[in-house]
Enzyme design. Structure first.
Site, PDB file in Angstrom:
ATOM      1  N   ARG A  43       0.871  -1.184   0.000  1.00 38.38           N
ATOM      2  CA  ARG A  43       0.000   0.000   0.000  1.00 38.38           C
ATOM      3  C   ARG A  43       0.905   1.230   0.000  1.00 38.38           C
ATOM      4  NH1 ARG A  43      -3.287  -2.654   4.950  1.00 38.38           N
ATOM      5  NH2 ARG A  43      -4.556  -4.101   3.737  1.00 38.38           N
ATOM      6  N   ARG A  70     -10.561   3.299   6.125  1.00 46.44           N
ATOM      7  CA  ARG A  70      -9.102   3.182   5.971  1.00 46.44           C
ATOM      8  C   ARG A  70      -8.687   3.575   4.549  1.00 46.44           C
ATOM      9  NH1 ARG A  70      -6.297  -2.468   7.396  1.00 46.44           N
ATOM     10  NH2 ARG A  70      -7.083  -3.016   5.336  1.00 46.44           N
ATOM     11  N   ARG A 127     -12.845  -9.107   1.561  1.00 44.79           N
ATOM     12  CA  ARG A 127     -12.443  -9.097   2.965  1.00 44.79           C
ATOM     13  C   ARG A 127     -13.645  -9.252   3.899  1.00 44.79           C
ATOM     14  NH1 ARG A 127      -6.970  -6.851   3.803  1.00 44.79           N
ATOM     15  NH2 ARG A 127      -6.023  -7.239   1.803  1.00 44.79           N
TER      16      ARG A 127
HETATM   17  N1  LIG Z   1      -1.070 -16.779   7.874  1.00 45.30           N
HETATM   18  C1  LIG Z   1      -0.584 -15.550   7.773  1.00 45.30           C
HETATM   19  N2  LIG Z   1      -1.393 -14.500   7.699  1.00 45.30           N
HETATM   20  C2  LIG Z   1      -0.840 -13.262   7.621  1.00 45.30           C
HETATM   21  C3  LIG Z   1       0.551 -13.058   7.633  1.00 45.30           C
HETATM   22  N3  LIG Z   1       0.799 -11.735   7.555  1.00 45.30           N
HETATM   23  C4  LIG Z   1      -0.408 -11.141   7.518  1.00 45.30           C
HETATM   24  N4  LIG Z   1      -1.394 -12.062   7.551  1.00 45.30           N
HETATM   25  C5  LIG Z   1      -2.846 -11.850   7.567  1.00 45.30           C
HETATM   26  O1  LIG Z   1      -3.275 -11.554   6.268  1.00 45.30           O
HETATM   27  C6  LIG Z   1      -4.457 -10.789   6.347  1.00 45.30           C
HETATM   28  C7  LIG Z   1      -4.359  -9.631   5.376  1.00 45.30           C
HETATM   29  O2  LIG Z   1      -3.352  -8.755   5.776  1.00 45.30           O
HETATM   30  P1  LIG Z   1      -3.173  -7.361   5.050  1.00 45.30           P
HETATM   31  O3  LIG Z   1      -3.124  -7.577   3.586  1.00 45.30           O
HETATM   32  O4  LIG Z   1      -2.024  -6.644   5.671  1.00 45.30           O
HETATM   33  O5  LIG Z   1      -4.555  -6.617   5.313  1.00 45.30           O
HETATM   34  P2  LIG Z   1      -5.255  -6.064   6.642  1.00 45.30           P
HETATM   35  O6  LIG Z   1      -5.408  -7.187   7.627  1.00 45.30           O
HETATM   36  O7  LIG Z   1      -6.546  -5.575   6.131  1.00 45.30           O
HETATM   37  O8  LIG Z   1      -4.398  -4.972   7.177  1.00 45.30           O
HETATM   38  C8  LIG Z   1      -4.601 -10.379   7.812  1.00 45.30           C
HETATM   39  O9  LIG Z   1      -5.568 -11.228   8.407  1.00 45.30           O
HETATM   40  C9  LIG Z   1      -3.256 -10.664   8.395  1.00 45.30           C
HETATM   41  O10 LIG Z   1      -3.346 -11.008   9.769  1.00 45.30           O
HETATM   42  C10 LIG Z   1       1.393 -14.211   7.728  1.00 45.30           C
HETATM   43  O11 LIG Z   1       2.599 -14.154   7.758  1.00 45.30           O
HETATM   44  N5  LIG Z   1       0.773 -15.412   7.787  1.00 45.30           N
HETATM   45  N1  LIG Z   2     -11.285   0.948  18.120  1.00 45.52           N
HETATM   46  C1  LIG Z   2     -11.326   1.572  16.957  1.00 45.52           C
HETATM   47  N2  LIG Z   2     -12.301   2.455  16.705  1.00 45.52           N
HETATM   48  C2  LIG Z   2     -12.363   3.086  15.508  1.00 45.52           C
HETATM   49  N3  LIG Z   2     -11.499   2.917  14.502  1.00 45.52           N
HETATM   50  C3  LIG Z   2     -10.493   2.037  14.709  1.00 45.52           C
HETATM   51  C4  LIG Z   2     -10.355   1.326  15.928  1.00 45.52           C
HETATM   52  N4  LIG Z   2      -9.281   0.532  15.826  1.00 45.52           N
HETATM   53  C5  LIG Z   2      -8.755   0.734  14.607  1.00 45.52           C
HETATM   54  N5  LIG Z   2      -9.468   1.639  13.931  1.00 45.52           N
HETATM   55  C6  LIG Z   2      -9.275   2.103  12.526  1.00 45.52           C
HETATM   56  O1  LIG Z   2      -9.779   1.069  11.695  1.00 45.52           O
HETATM   57  C7  LIG Z   2      -8.990   0.952  10.509  1.00 45.52           C
HETATM   58  C8  LIG Z   2      -8.483  -0.480  10.399  1.00 45.52           C
HETATM   59  O2  LIG Z   2      -7.515  -0.706  11.407  1.00 45.52           O
HETATM   60  P1  LIG Z   2      -6.228  -1.578  11.128  1.00 45.52           P
HETATM   61  O3  LIG Z   2      -5.368  -1.487  12.325  1.00 45.52           O
HETATM   62  O4  LIG Z   2      -5.630  -1.211   9.809  1.00 45.52           O
HETATM   63  O5  LIG Z   2      -6.893  -3.028  11.008  1.00 45.52           O
HETATM   64  P2  LIG Z   2      -6.272  -4.451  10.658  1.00 45.52           P
HETATM   65  O6  LIG Z   2      -4.798  -4.363  10.841  1.00 45.52           O
HETATM   66  O7  LIG Z   2      -6.926  -5.396  11.610  1.00 45.52           O
HETATM   67  O8  LIG Z   2      -6.670  -4.712   9.248  1.00 45.52           O
HETATM   68  C9  LIG Z   2      -7.880   1.976  10.624  1.00 45.52           C
HETATM   69  O9  LIG Z   2      -8.222   3.106   9.859  1.00 45.52           O
HETATM   70  C10 LIG Z   2      -7.834   2.306  12.115  1.00 45.52           C
HETATM   71  O10 LIG Z   2      -7.405   3.602  12.345  1.00 45.52           O
END
Ligand SMILES: Nc1nc2c(ncn2[C@@H]2O[C@H](COP(=O)(O)OP(=O)(O)O)[C@@H](O)[C@H]2O)c(=O)[nH]1
Ligand SMILES: Nc1ncnc2c1ncn2[C@@H]1O[C@H](COP(=O)(O)OP(=O)(O)O)[C@@H](O)[C@H]1O
Length: 400
Positions: A176, A269, A280
């Site tokens: 990203r 986000r 998702r």
């Molecule tokens: N099994 C596995 N899942 C991962 C790993 N790294 C990230 N993920 C998972 O992949 C999913 C997608 O991650 P990401 O593309 O960063 O999107 P986000 O969760 O929306 O921030 C999330 O559920 C993460 O926890 C990994 O090394 N192994």
């Molecule tokens: N408790 C909360 N209340 C409102 N917004 C939140 C909270 N926790 C996280 N966010 C927001 O929600 C979005 C997704 O959070 P993020 O940490 O990227 O989620 P994930 O890593 O689980 O995908 C971000 O924009 C973050 O700032």
């Protein structure tokens, strides 16, 4: 296989033996294992930089076998000793090293190694670094996309930068705008990642939202090497794989207060296309179901108010009363040492010269309570200095 190695068995026969079928030749150590195998551990002569290579001489077929070596191998040292621990592993002790990097297990017949031999159809050995005492358990954080895992982890890293380290996963998804290679993920080609998975470099991996994600053994080791507690942000499938592995961790599942709120956060986000958001959200339903699987997660936290959730996370990690830093005692294991074994203990005798430099020249490595193992570390070693008693047996333990 069977190709001429950098040395021949006869060369090794005339060399030093310490009573444990161990002979040393420069950087190399050979150790007889079972009735027909000799493991040669150490540097190869044709390499300018020594590495901990492993070769196996099969005495019944008169052939050399180069095994697949899994796990993070030790950095080379100018001397090491080796001793058979049990029917499954060889303990390698690096000399001229501090005790937090001295003890390495070469697994030759553990359940993990047997499984990998079947999977790869080749001879396999696996390194596992020995950890003195109980290393703090890594923390696995899972939950649906957009629930706030990354936000909570960032807060933890910011408040406790010297306590926690993030396990940087590999992924085939594109970065990203705000993401950096090597910091948020190691962005990689699918073919490269698939090859690395095949080569046993990954602790776990899963296909998530149409991309491949995985935790390399190295990603976790890098954090542990910095003396930090590892935090993994992985999906539920990954959590399940880690649960089944030798890595003992704490498993935390983060839930949204409602599905509508999850969708709102994911949209706010602004990092995904509409199609990706839909994917998702569909996956989130299944993940929320799986999060409740009995015995998978140790704790479930609802991320409603961010600050409240963060406080709960800190509380369950025992961080509310300030982080307790238990000082670790580190000894120096000198280059010249001999090893002997008494039951489940290895006695390391460092010689008279060492005694002149410090209070003792005798150390005990107690492996009664070891656990874990490749592809992760072997924990639970006890290591302490002792006063030798007059009759040569282990005397008083010196408190550390
Ligand atoms: N099994 C596995 N899942 C991962 C790993 N790294 C990230 N993920 C998972 O992949 C999913 C997608 O991650 P990401 O593309 O960063 O999107 P986000 O969760 O929306 O921030 C999330 O559920 C993460 O926890 C990994 O090394 N192994
Ligand atoms: N408790 C909360 N209340 C409102 N917004 C939140 C909270 N926790 C996280 N966010 C927001 O929600 C979005 C997704 O959070 P993020 O940490 O990227 O989620 P994930 O890593 O689980 O995908 C971000 O924009 C973050 O700032």
């Amino acid at each position: 296989m069977g190709e001429a190695p950098a040395f021949v068995v006869d060369d090794l026969k005339g060399n030093f033996t310490n009573g444990f079928h161990l002979k040393s030749k420069g950087y190399e150590t050979s150790i007889d294992f079972g009735c027909n195998k000799t493991y040669v551990i150490g540097a190869t002569e044709n390499e300018s930089k020594p590495t901990f290579g492993v070769r196996i001489f099969n005495k019944s077929t008169d052939e050399w076998v180069i095994p697949n070596v899994l796990g993070t191998k030790p950095e080379p040292s100018i001397g090491h000793s080796a001793i058979i621990l049990d029917e499954e592993r060889i303990l390698v002790i690096k000399g001229n090293t501090s005790s937090d990097d001295s003890f390495w297990f070469l697994e030759v017949n553990t359940a993990f190694v047997r499984e990998q031999k079947t999977r790869l159809g080749t001879e396999v050995v696996a390194w596992s670094k020995g950890v003195i005492g109980e290393a703090e358990k890594p923390i696995v954080i899972s939950g649906p996309s957009g629930v706030g895992k990354g936000t909570l982890i960032s807060k933890l890293m910011e408040e406790f930068p010297s306590t926690f380290g993030f396990s940087v996963s590999h992924t085939t998804r594109a970065p990203r705008n705000n993401e950096q290679n090597g910091v948020h993920y190691h962005y990689t080609e699918r073919s490269v990642m698939e090859k690395d998975i095949e080569d046993g470099k990954f602790l776990e991996f899963a296909a998530v939202h149409g991309n491949l994600y995985g935790t390399s053994v190295e990603a976790v080791d890098v954090v542990a090497d910095k003396g930090k507690r590892c935090v993994l942000d992985i999906d539920v499938q990954g959590a399940r794989s880690v649960r089944a592995s030798s890595l003992e961790a704490i498993f935390i599942f983060i839930c949204p207060p409602s599905f509508e709120e999850l969708e709102k956060r994911l949209r706010a986000r602004g990092t995904e296309t509409e199609e990706q958001i839909q994917k998702r959200l569909r996956n989130a339903k299944a993940e929320l179901e799986q999060g409740k699987s009995p015995g998978l997660f140790d704790h479930i936290l609802v991320n409603d108010n961010l600050e409240t959730c963060y406080e709960k996370l800190k509380k369950l990690l025992g961080l509310t009363d300030g982080v307790k830093n238990t000082p670790k005692t580190v000894f120096h294991v000198p280059l010249e040492h001999t090893v002997s074994r008494i039951d489940q203990k290895i006695l390391i005798n460092c010689g008279v010269e060492e005694q002149e430099k410090s209070a003792t020249n005798m150390f005990v490595l107690d492996f009664t309570s070891i656990k874990g193992g490749a592809p992760a570390r072997t924990r639970g070693l006890r290591f302490y200095a002792v006063e030798p008693s007059i009759n040569g047996t282990i005397g008083t333990q010196i408190p550390s």
